[in-house]
Design a protein around this motif. Structure first.
Motif, PDB file in Angstrom:
ATOM      1  N   CYS A   1      39.544 -31.385  72.972  1.00 49.79           N
ATOM      2  CA  CYS A   1      39.835 -32.260  71.842  1.00 49.79           C
ATOM      3  C   CYS A   1      41.200 -32.918  72.065  1.00 49.79           C
ATOM      4  O   CYS A   1      42.144 -32.258  72.506  1.00 49.79           O
ATOM      5  N   TYR A   2      41.283 -34.210  71.748  1.00 49.91           N
ATOM      6  CA  TYR A   2      42.517 -34.960  71.992  1.00 49.91           C
ATOM      7  C   TYR A   2      43.320 -35.080  70.709  1.00 49.91           C
ATOM      8  O   TYR A   2      42.808 -35.484  69.671  1.00 49.91           O
ATOM      9  N   SER A   3      44.596 -34.695  70.778  1.00 55.49           N
ATOM     10  CA  SER A   3      45.480 -34.776  69.618  1.00 55.49           C
ATOM     11  C   SER A   3      46.915 -34.824  70.089  1.00 55.49           C
ATOM     12  O   SER A   3      47.324 -34.033  70.960  1.00 55.49           O
ATOM     13  N   ASN A   4      47.687 -35.780  69.535  1.00 53.04           N
ATOM     14  CA  ASN A   4      49.113 -35.900  69.867  1.00 53.04           C
ATOM     15  C   ASN A   4      49.352 -35.995  71.373  1.00 53.04           C
ATOM     16  O   ASN A   4      50.207 -35.303  71.949  1.00 53.04           O
ATOM     17  N   ASN A   5      48.566 -36.859  72.015  1.00 50.21           N
ATOM     18  CA  ASN A   5      48.703 -37.130  73.453  1.00 50.21           C
ATOM     19  C   ASN A   5      48.413 -35.917  74.332  1.00 50.21           C
ATOM     20  O   ASN A   5      48.813 -35.877  75.500  1.00 50.21           O
ATOM     21  N   THR A   6      47.723 -34.929  73.778  1.00 49.45           N
ATOM     22  CA  THR A   6      47.428 -33.715  74.535  1.00 49.45           C
ATOM     23  C   THR A   6      45.993 -33.280  74.250  1.00 49.45           C
ATOM     24  O   THR A   6      45.498 -33.425  73.131  1.00 49.45           O
ATOM     25  N   TYR A   7      45.336 -32.736  75.281  1.00 46.47           N
ATOM     26  CA  TYR A   7      43.990 -32.210  75.110  1.00 46.47           C
ATOM     27  C   TYR A   7      44.039 -30.717  74.813  1.00 46.47           C
ATOM     28  O   TYR A   7      44.771 -29.964  75.466  1.00 46.47           O
ATOM     29  N   HIS A   8      43.285 -30.315  73.809  1.00 46.50           N
ATOM     30  CA  HIS A   8      43.225 -28.914  73.394  1.00 46.50           C
ATOM     31  C   HIS A   8      41.784 -28.427  73.491  1.00 46.50           C
ATOM     32  O   HIS A   8      40.847 -29.202  73.340  1.00 46.50           O
TER      33      HIS A   8
END
Length: 281
Positions: free
Chosen positions: A122-129
């Motif tokens: 999942c993509y959030s705040n320029n980072t994938y989680h």
């Protein structure tokens, strides 16, 4: 909406129902996935063709069957208090449906839409989680609707996954049985088949033939899946599946070829759809 009612449900592969509770912020989007994408299924201007299995729809036409809805489904939408909530960890979904204004909107489900135990980023705040919770994908389409004591659908294959259409299907004629007997991956005594085919056998063969189930598979693959998943040992020689001259054994194989077997997700027990009859190896 009464706090005891619910609009969103799942029908499991064993026929049980589960309610799916939604937060307020996602309810509208889920509703639109069903209501806004019902398309021509909700168009009363279409020519309604009563389904019997031997007709190809033209543009502007839709199939229907007159049928009573399972009381468990209608009771659930009236009062969902006693219905268990969906648990993706153990529940095996067959169909999702949304209920509104006395109309049921159905969408078929398969394991590819389940995101449990998969590496989903999942993509959030320029980072994938990594997705840490179980989830499933909801498509923007509807495979069938039920209203005014009729079930409407375009495709037999999709409609039959929601409700069994076997009772509405025309039986295979003797000519149809001969054609089936001559299929490249089927070996059967055609004379025995015509003499012993009852209503169930004739309808099963009509379903298999018209759905083209055998046209894109290999006999060895069918053999391996039947044995590995259900302990059903097929007699396969020279690339052909032998249908025995025994009605009970023949029906078991036809049930499997018509994709009416499944495995319970928790117990691992084996069933035939609709009857929920356990199969002992």
């Amino acid at each position: 909406m009464n706090e005891l009612t619910c609009n969103f449900f799942a029908i499991l592969t064993d026929g049980q129902l589960r309610k799916i509770n939604l937060t307020q912020d996602i309810t509208t989007e889920v509703r639109r996935a069903f209501i806004d994408h019902a398309g021509d299924l909700s168009d009363n201007g279409l020519d309604q063709i009563e389904f019997e299995g031997n007709y190809v729809l033209d543009k502007g036409e839709i199939f229907f069957v007159s049928m009573e809805l399972d009381p468990a489904i209608s009771e659930a939408v009236r009062d969902a208090f006693g219905i268990q909530e969906l648990n993706l960890g153990v529940d095996m979904i067959k169909t999702l449906f949304w209920f509104e204004d006395n109309v049921y909107y159905f969408q078929n489900f398969d394991s590819r839409k389940l995101l449990s135990n998969k590496k989903v980023l999942c993509y959030s705040n320029n980072t994938y989680h990594k997705l840490t919770n179980d989830a499933f994908i909801l498509d923007n389409h509807v495979d069938g609707i039920y209203r005014d004591d009729k079930f409407y659908f375009y495709s037999y294959r999709n409609g039959n996954r929601i409700f069994s259409l076997l009772d509405f299907y025309k039986e295979a004629t003797n000519e149809d049985l001969s054609t089936f007997s001559a299929h490249p991956i089927i070996e059967v005594d055609s004379a025995w088949l015509q003499a012993n085919a009852d209503t169930i056998i004739r309808k099963q063969i009509a379903l298999i033939s018209n759905a083209g189930i055998l046209d894109t598979v290999h006999s060895e693959k069918i053999y391996r899946k039947a044995r590995r998943l259900f302990g059903l040992v097929l007699d396969v020689h020279d690339g052909k599946i032998n249908l025995p001259c025994d009605k009970k054994a023949c029906k078991e194989i036809l049930n499997f070829l018509n994709e009416q077997y499944y495995v319970g997700p928790v117990s691992g027990r084996k069933y035939i759809t609709n009857s929920k009859r356990r199969i002992d190896n």
